[in-house]
Design a protein around this motif. Structure first.
Motif, PDB file in Angstrom:
ATOM      1  N   GLU A 187       0.827  -1.203   0.000  1.00  0.00           N
ATOM      2  CA  GLU A 187       0.000   0.000   0.000  1.00  0.00           C
ATOM      3  C   GLU A 187       0.862   1.255   0.000  1.00  0.00           C
ATOM      4  O   GLU A 187       0.546   2.242  -0.667  1.00  0.00           O
ATOM      5  N   GLY A 308      -7.910   1.558   5.307  1.00  0.00           N
ATOM      6  CA  GLY A 308      -7.817   0.146   4.941  1.00  0.00           C
ATOM      7  C   GLY A 308      -8.883  -0.664   5.654  1.00  0.00           C
ATOM      8  O   GLY A 308      -9.493  -0.218   6.635  1.00  0.00           O
ATOM      9  N   ALA A 350     -11.470   2.813   2.786  1.00  0.00           N
ATOM     10  CA  ALA A 350     -11.137   1.386   2.780  1.00  0.00           C
ATOM     11  C   ALA A 350     -11.759   0.768   1.539  1.00  0.00           C
ATOM     12  O   ALA A 350     -12.683   1.335   0.955  1.00  0.00           O
TER      13      ALA A 350
END
Length: 467
Positions: A187, A308, A350
């Protein structure tokens, strides 16, 4: 207090935590009025919200040696177990990976290593977490006293067997942690690419500088390729060269003045999130509708603090909902509320992950789903929502005292500089594989956690490996 969840073999000893630990204590909070207690601090200082049932490697805040000398905070040794005693986090656990301090809401258990394995004690507390949480008392705030904790009583085999059992469980947790760290790295890479391309405009600047230096457009592309890859052009493989050339060629070679953003790549337009996506708020529900069902609500607990998705934040739901409130794997969601005390997830994005346990996933009222009109915008919008610019924007739309609420227009009103469609496609092609890997690791972790949780009572009761 002896927990009745497990029965132990006759040759196992039964001990209270008071007997298991060489010290049971708590921490303290140095005065906020003294800046010297926090400024340039080097001692990790743990708060209960940082207890995530595994090792603690770093902390949000650090305190100084003066803070240790002049407050009730104290240095706790590596492998100390922390157990949250107050509030919403009561019962949460952590293990210190190095010497640290903690606040007064943490009960610190320093295990006597001559007879007991600290990891074994940690897994016992983890297994009995719900029972421990049920012991917390208090109307305004749940409270678990150190006196009660000292009296927790468990069965223990000999030290060698404790270590063998802990090794098995820790092996699973290490793999879970490795997957988590890999996901964080993937990420971070995606976010770094986004920031370089679409916030700092590094490839555009490289090409503009090359043109200013009298170089050709092809040479400007080579300059951008070096910036994008972080490599000298001559060190690129043929495949890398071709891919990077296509990416570099898609960037303009000029920055123009922009009244709102200062400057922007030539030809890119200013749009709002509402121009490229629709935003739908979730379902308001009653507690009576939280019943066993093949439908689950995606809630605030579905968000990690830094953004997330979490698979363990779902609530089974038996009520009705609108079709547009149902979400699917890959959908982008944003947290629309949070408690003031934490304020960790409001405005955070997310991406919904698949979950084979449920036929339908529905967002709760605390959540909004952001659906791009062009599917290629999905990862672009997710990375955009993770930027400081977006987070600062949403924070300015927060209202409330005890509970924070995000105004309906907070997300759709956010403006950004939109690159050309070719770059959106190229970015999507580059990072989509990263997010697919992240999803795969989350699925694997779910299975590993299931295996670990099945083994926990069997190992800690001596049902397995008790020969």
């Amino acid at each position: 207090m002896k927990f009745e969840k497990l029965s132990y073999p006759a040759d196992w000893g039964v001990f209270s935590l008071q007997e298991v630990c060489s010290c049971i204590t708590s921490g303290g909070t140095p005065s906020r009025k003294n800046e010297d207690f926090y400024k340039n601090g080097s001692v990790c200082w743990v708060k209960t919200k940082e207890l995530e049932n595994y090792y603690i490697y770093d902390t949000e805040e650090k305190i100084t040696s003066d803070a240790i000398k002049n407050s009730s905070a104290k240095i706790l040794p590596q492998n100390t177990i922390l157990l949250a005693m107050y509030g919403a986090t009561v019962g949460e656990l952590g293990i210190l990976s190095k010497d640290m301090a903690c606040n007064q809401a943490c009960c610190a258990l320093i295990v006597n290593s001559d007879q007991f394995d600290y990891r074994y004690v940690f897994y016992l507390l983890k297994l009995h977490k719900k029972e421990i949480q049920s012991l917390a008392t208090g109307a305004a705030q749940q409270n678990l006293s150190a006196t009660v904790i000292r009296d927790f009583t468990f069965g223990f085999p000999i030290l060698e067997k404790q270590k063998n059992i802990a090794n098995i469980l820790e092996c699973l947790d290490k793999k879970i942690q490795l997957n988590t760290q890999t996901n964080q790295t993937l990420e971070a890479i995606a976010q770094a690419i986004f920031k370089s391309w679409f916030v700092d405009f590094d490839p555009v600047r490289a090409k503009a500088q090359a043109i200013s230096d009298g170089k050709t457009s092809d040479e400007a592309n080579l300059s951008a390729m070096a910036v994008i890859s972080g490599k000298a052009v001559e060190d690129l493989s043929q495949t890398e060269y071709q891919q990077l050339w296509e990416i570099a060629d898609a960037f303009p070679s000029e920055l123009v003045e922009n009244a709102e953003f200062g400057e922007a790549p030539k030809g890119w337009e200013i749009l709002s999130v509402g121009d490229v996506a629709t935003i739908t708020k979730g379902k308001s529900y009653k507690s009576s509708e939280l019943e066993p069902s093949s439908t689950a609500l995606v809630t605030l607990k579905s968000f990690n603090r830094g953004g997330g998705y979490r698979l363990d934040g779902l609530k089974e739901y038996s009520g009705t909902y609108k079709a547009e409130q149902e979400v699917f794997a890959g959908d982008l969601i944003v947290a629309y509320t949070d408690v003031t005390q934490a304020a960790d997830v409001i405005g955070k994005p997310a991406m919904v992950m698949s979950d084979s346990r449920y036929e339908h996933l529905v967002i709760s009222l605390d959540v909004g789903v952001v659906r791009p009109k062009n599917e290629k915008f999905k990862y672009f919008l997710y990375c955009l929502a993770m930027t400081d610019l977006f987070q600062n924007h949403t924070k300015s739309f927060c209202t409330g005292t005890t509970v924070l609420h995000l105004a309906k227009e907070a997300v759709p009103s956010f403006e950004f500089i939109k690159p050309n469609d070719n770059l959106i496609d190229l970015f999507d092609n580059l990072v989509s594989s990263m997010f697919i890997k992240i999803n795969g690791h989350i699925e694997e972790n779910k299975n590993l956690e299931k295996t670990r949780d099945l083994l926990l009572p069997k190992l800690l009761s001596g049902e397995l490996f008790n020969e």
